[in-house]
Scaffold this motif. Sequence first.
Motif, PDB file in Angstrom:
ATOM      1  N   GLY A 232      12.909 -38.304  15.949  1.00 43.06           N
ATOM      2  CA  GLY A 232      13.537 -36.676  15.520  1.00 43.06           C
ATOM      3  C   GLY A 232      12.266 -35.832  15.852  1.00 43.06           C
ATOM      4  N   ILE A 233      12.153 -34.335  16.380  1.00 43.46           N
ATOM      5  CA  ILE A 233      11.302 -33.999  15.642  1.00 43.46           C
ATOM      6  C   ILE A 233      11.910 -32.704  15.076  1.00 43.46           C
ATOM      7  N   GLY A 234      10.542 -31.867  13.706  1.00 41.66           N
ATOM      8  CA  GLY A 234      10.692 -30.519  13.443  1.00 41.66           C
ATOM      9  C   GLY A 234      10.128 -29.300  13.832  1.00 41.66           C
ATOM     10  N   LEU A 235      10.068 -28.655  14.094  1.00 38.47           N
ATOM     11  CA  LEU A 235       9.267 -27.456  14.743  1.00 38.47           C
ATOM     12  C   LEU A 235       9.866 -26.221  13.533  1.00 38.47           C
ATOM     13  N   ARG A 236       8.621 -25.721  13.467  1.00 39.53           N
ATOM     14  CA  ARG A 236       8.613 -24.632  13.216  1.00 39.53           C
ATOM     15  C   ARG A 236       7.347 -23.238  12.734  1.00 39.53           C
ATOM     16  N   TYR A 237       7.403 -22.009  13.317  1.00 37.90           N
ATOM     17  CA  TYR A 237       6.982 -21.422  13.088  1.00 37.90           C
ATOM     18  C   TYR A 237       6.939 -20.210  12.186  1.00 37.90           C
ATOM     19  N   ASN A 238       6.218 -19.365  11.255  1.00 44.30           N
ATOM     20  CA  ASN A 238       5.983 -19.077  10.543  1.00 44.30           C
ATOM     21  C   ASN A 238       5.221 -16.966  10.251  1.00 44.30           C
ATOM     22  N   ASN A 239       5.745 -16.794  10.556  1.00 45.82           N
ATOM     23  CA  ASN A 239       5.365 -15.250  10.511  1.00 45.82           C
ATOM     24  C   ASN A 239       4.357 -14.147   9.069  1.00 45.82           C
ATOM     25  N   THR A 240       4.166 -13.850   8.661  1.00 47.91           N
ATOM     26  CA  THR A 240       4.119 -12.815   7.970  1.00 47.91           C
ATOM     27  C   THR A 240       2.795 -11.201   7.861  1.00 47.91           C
ATOM     28  N   TYR A 241       3.244  -9.918   7.953  1.00 46.55           N
ATOM     29  CA  TYR A 241       3.104  -9.218   7.879  1.00 46.55           C
ATOM     30  C   TYR A 241       2.412  -8.013   7.592  1.00 46.55           C
ATOM     31  N   ILE A 242       1.664  -7.786   6.394  1.00 42.81           N
ATOM     32  CA  ILE A 242       1.299  -6.700   5.125  1.00 42.81           C
ATOM     33  C   ILE A 242       0.427  -5.961   5.605  1.00 42.81           C
ATOM     34  N   GLY A 259      -5.030  -1.230   6.912  1.00 42.01           N
ATOM     35  CA  GLY A 259      -5.555  -1.924   7.240  1.00 42.01           C
ATOM     36  C   GLY A 259      -4.386  -3.488   7.507  1.00 42.01           C
ATOM     37  N   PHE A 260      -4.892  -4.400   7.919  1.00 39.76           N
ATOM     38  CA  PHE A 260      -3.714  -5.440   7.678  1.00 39.76           C
ATOM     39  C   PHE A 260      -3.917  -6.763   7.427  1.00 39.76           C
ATOM     40  N   GLU A 261      -3.161  -7.017   6.640  1.00 39.45           N
ATOM     41  CA  GLU A 261      -3.129  -9.111   6.292  1.00 39.45           C
ATOM     42  C   GLU A 261      -2.396  -9.586   7.463  1.00 39.45           C
ATOM     43  N   LYS A 262      -2.622 -10.163   8.216  1.00 39.65           N
ATOM     44  CA  LYS A 262      -1.393 -11.855   8.732  1.00 39.65           C
ATOM     45  C   LYS A 262      -1.539 -12.645   8.675  1.00 39.65           C
ATOM     46  N   SER A 263      -0.442 -13.864   8.637  1.00 37.92           N
ATOM     47  CA  SER A 263      -0.965 -15.117   8.502  1.00 37.92           C
ATOM     48  C   SER A 263       0.084 -15.799   9.358  1.00 37.92           C
ATOM     49  N   ASN A 264      -0.542 -16.453  10.343  1.00 37.43           N
ATOM     50  CA  ASN A 264       1.339 -17.341  10.931  1.00 37.43           C
ATOM     51  C   ASN A 264       0.741 -19.071   9.974  1.00 37.43           C
ATOM     52  N   GLU A 265       1.406 -19.509  10.791  1.00 40.77           N
ATOM     53  CA  GLU A 265       1.143 -21.410  10.829  1.00 40.77           C
ATOM     54  C   GLU A 265       2.136 -21.956  11.208  1.00 40.77           C
ATOM     55  N   PHE A 266       2.365 -22.846  12.046  1.00 39.87           N
ATOM     56  CA  PHE A 266       3.401 -23.598  12.409  1.00 39.87           C
ATOM     57  C   PHE A 266       3.167 -25.416  12.450  1.00 39.87           C
ATOM     58  N   ALA A 286       3.803 -38.709  13.039  1.00 45.39           N
ATOM     59  CA  ALA A 286       3.157 -37.495  13.289  1.00 45.39           C
ATOM     60  C   ALA A 286       3.249 -36.096  12.609  1.00 45.39           C
ATOM     61  N   TYR A 287       2.093 -35.568  11.826  1.00 45.40           N
ATOM     62  CA  TYR A 287       2.280 -34.128  11.831  1.00 45.40           C
ATOM     63  C   TYR A 287       0.526 -33.374  12.433  1.00 45.40           C
ATOM     64  N   PHE A 288       1.927 -31.946  13.007  1.00 44.54           N
ATOM     65  CA  PHE A 288       0.939 -31.301  13.348  1.00 44.54           C
ATOM     66  C   PHE A 288       0.747 -29.589  12.501  1.00 44.54           C
ATOM     67  N   THR A 289       0.135 -29.569  11.867  1.00 42.23           N
ATOM     68  CA  THR A 289       0.197 -28.011  10.978  1.00 42.23           C
ATOM     69  C   THR A 289      -1.366 -26.768  11.548  1.00 42.23           C
ATOM     70  N   GLY A 290      -1.380 -26.127  11.818  1.00 43.37           N
ATOM     71  CA  GLY A 290      -2.162 -24.907  11.983  1.00 43.37           C
ATOM     72  C   GLY A 290      -1.834 -23.637  11.613  1.00 43.37           C
ATOM     73  N   PHE A 291      -2.930 -23.154  10.319  1.00 44.75           N
ATOM     74  CA  PHE A 291      -3.098 -21.862   9.633  1.00 44.75           C
ATOM     75  C   PHE A 291      -3.420 -20.893  10.109  1.00 44.75           C
ATOM     76  N   GLN A 292      -3.686 -19.584  10.251  1.00 42.06           N
ATOM     77  CA  GLN A 292      -4.540 -18.617  10.708  1.00 42.06           C
ATOM     78  C   GLN A 292      -3.871 -17.111   9.422  1.00 42.06           C
ATOM     79  N   ALA A 293      -5.124 -16.674   9.532  1.00 38.07           N
ATOM     80  CA  ALA A 293      -4.561 -15.727   8.454  1.00 38.07           C
ATOM     81  C   ALA A 293      -5.491 -14.749   8.820  1.00 38.07           C
ATOM     82  N   VAL A 294      -5.647 -13.404   8.905  1.00 37.22           N
ATOM     83  CA  VAL A 294      -6.787 -12.362   9.087  1.00 37.22           C
ATOM     84  C   VAL A 294      -6.374 -11.321   8.604  1.00 37.22           C
TER      85      VAL A 294
END
Lengths: 691, 213
Positions: A232-242, A259-266, A286-294
């Motif tokens: 099996g495989i699970g995929l997820r993408y999450n996105n926030t903009y403030i 200004g703004f704040e945004k973040s996304n993660e997969f 296996a697990y791969f995840t990344g998080f990015q915030a600006v």
Amino acid sequence: MQRFFLFLFAVKSLTLHAQQKTDSTFSKDMDEVVVTATKSPRLLGNVAIPVSVINAKTLYQSGSLRLNEILSEQTGIVVTDNFGKGIQVQGLSSDYTLILLNGEPLIGRTGGVLDLSRLSVRGVKKIEIIKGPSSSLYGSEAMGGVVNIITYDAANYKSDLNVRYGRFNTMDGSFDYARKFKHIQVNASFNVNSSEGYSLKPNANQKTVEPFWRSFQNANLSGQFNKHMKYGIGLRYNNTYIKNSINVQNGGVNVLSQGFEKSNEFNINPYVEYELNKSFKNVTRAYFTGFQAVQELAVKDIASGYNDRFQQSYIKFENQSNIQLSNYSEITFGIGVIKESVSSNRYDSLSTRRFNQILYTYAQWEKKLTPTLVLVGGARYDYNSAYASVLSPKIAFKYKLSHNIDFNLSYGRGFKAPDFRQLYLNFTNLAAGAYSVFGTEVAKVEMKRLIAGGLLDQATAMYDKLNVLKPETSGGLNLGMNVNFKKDLSLHINLFRNDLSNMIVTDIIGYKKNAGQIFSYFNLKRGLTEGLEAGFSKKMNGVFTVNGGYQFLYSADKDVLDAITRGQVYQRDLHTGIASVMHLKDYGGLPYRSMYTANVKLLYSSKNGVFATLRNIYRGKWGSVDMDGNGLINRSDEFAKGYLQTNASVGYKKDKWELMAGMDNIFNYKDPANLPGNPGRLSYINLQLHF
Amino acid sequence: MRNSTATSILFLSVILFAACSKNETPVILNTLTSNTVNSLPADTIIGLVNGQPVGAGKFTFFSLANNKIIANSDSNSVNWDIAFRGTTIITNGGNSGPGAGGGFVYTGTFDALTAVPADSTIKVDNVPTSYAITTGSNKGWYVYDFVNNLITPIPGRVLVIKTASGKYAKVEILNYYKGGITPAATATDAIKTSFQRYYTFRYSYQGNGTKVF
């Protein structure tokens, strides 16, 4: 003879489960299968440590959109609002609580807090909550507890459409799709969530909660190679903009800045499951995840503005084997590797990546010692490249006194690795007091730079004590009893105690010539939390359920307790201003901890599709700010007022349609200073279509 | 003077060394003056310079011996014992004044400090390198909470002051804001700024030259 251990290779193959059911008087909840406590499917009634489950029905009927909303209604869990919505479990702050998504850790914490409002509960099948240390299976952060969010897989999901509208123009829309093919099942969810925010202070040009837009996409695929092998495989993408429109202090002047704040993660987690026979099963994940915030702010008079970037990635490979030695004995064995990296302009330049690599192994043995006594013992060893290695053992017993009374006793060790911030932060706040915070790995270099630049006034004695950070550790003891009087009444009570050591705190390592303080991190503090959690659930007439819970919590800084005992702690009278020696009875414990929390929920659910809920959640007063200069919570004006929040919902289901309306915080309780995340009364309407 | 002398109590206590023989009993007159001073302005904020709140930059001089403010023009004299400017406190000695003064920050309660400890060192000002009364947040008598922008005297800190004439006094700072009330943590910065730099303190002055309070 009934088998005590049930090795359910698929959660749905419940032949043995049914057998258990027939001669058990446990209520239905006790027959729920949980996976988080032992990293293998087990009946809730057979687990030797405190576990609770929130199922999809409760999630839906409570009208929860985000994870923090549903957790705030659970006994013994307090949602805090500092760097986002975090949770306290058994009085331990959110830094010490591990949040899992389908068993894999979520990353992207700010100030140690993983913001739970980032996470939608759409597509969530259930949430399992473990209390007490679980580092013996999960490693770092599993000190106060573990929250595991388990999403639907294709096998047990249907397609639907859900829309919701609420106060502050809060909109939420989801589309869920599921399809089964011959050997493959797929499902996918799409969700958007937005709000125009709100302001708790009249005429303020800065909103308390800024307008935001969030979305997530989630997809799962699972299938079978042959009768022994699944994948099996699970995929997820999450996105926030403030959107940000906030006041920034620049040289003592308030400047409204845009200004703004945004973040996304997969998150990507593929797995292969191999089941030779009932005695051997192997899962490779296996697990791969990344998080990015600006965060970007255009600040008047500062050409570059404010610009903050943070990137984190986490890669993990793990293999777990379950070997059933006999009907009364099972071994779980796992081995894994984790590679983490972070880059941020808070630390250094964005191009400099900081790494940590962890090699770990864990083992767990479950043994039925006698027909009524079960032992679970285990340990995990984490070898870290960036800091000291840790061994985390755990032992738990379950004793069934009779059909309807059982006791649990467990002791476990937990740890939290120093995070990248504590190691590498290089932050100077020009707005508030020109203070700086340096991670331990960069503090000496930065101090030397200040000295060379003639900017340092003096270093403190703490500067000489700067050292390599050790993981924070805890030991947690839980003693519980479950009673099921009849099919329709159950009680539980659990006593807990957590001893924390090597807690990482900031301390002043020096002063700049401009009077700014310089902080770094130290393994200094020792803390304790102890208390009692109790709960009940009573079913009436087949349509009503009343359940409730209560937690008494005592928390303390052990060094403060010692200093008070020695008579070396002072307090100042609110009215006279006169200082006196502080006594133990005056000490209000660790900040943000409520000594008393409770909830009572009334649920109605008829067979003809009508439901109603009335949920009362009480949080007793908690220490919020030191006002008398001793750095402790002790005086009456240092506490935030306790409050009661009442939420209600009603719904009706007919054929493919479900309509729901709800109101949170019916009595419109507000406390802008201490509860900025509480906008007051919030009503909404929700429509769902199944197809 | 409006801001001071709310209470002024003169203790005239007689310590009798109990006689166990026919010898003449020595009698020591112990002259201890205790006062509370309310809202003594100490270089209060008069405006903003580059966005930072500033005062006129002048000390407020005070005589513990006579419980009164001493005029700025009289600062180069032994008429004052202690002076305040923002969070900075100087004593009349060292390079701050012509007197014999100094002091240090004692940890403990005001009432429990019944005598200057025999092993204590009276420091003198060597401005700006060092002060008898240590300056800085969490180093001397106060703590600055930069999150809430509030200055709070640390409880359990007593300023032991050697006066200009070499007598001893103990001082407890009770509050740093006008009216002796710290603004709420949630108060606006404008309120926190305009109300700060007003000292409320109590002290006991030992006029007989001993270190006993």
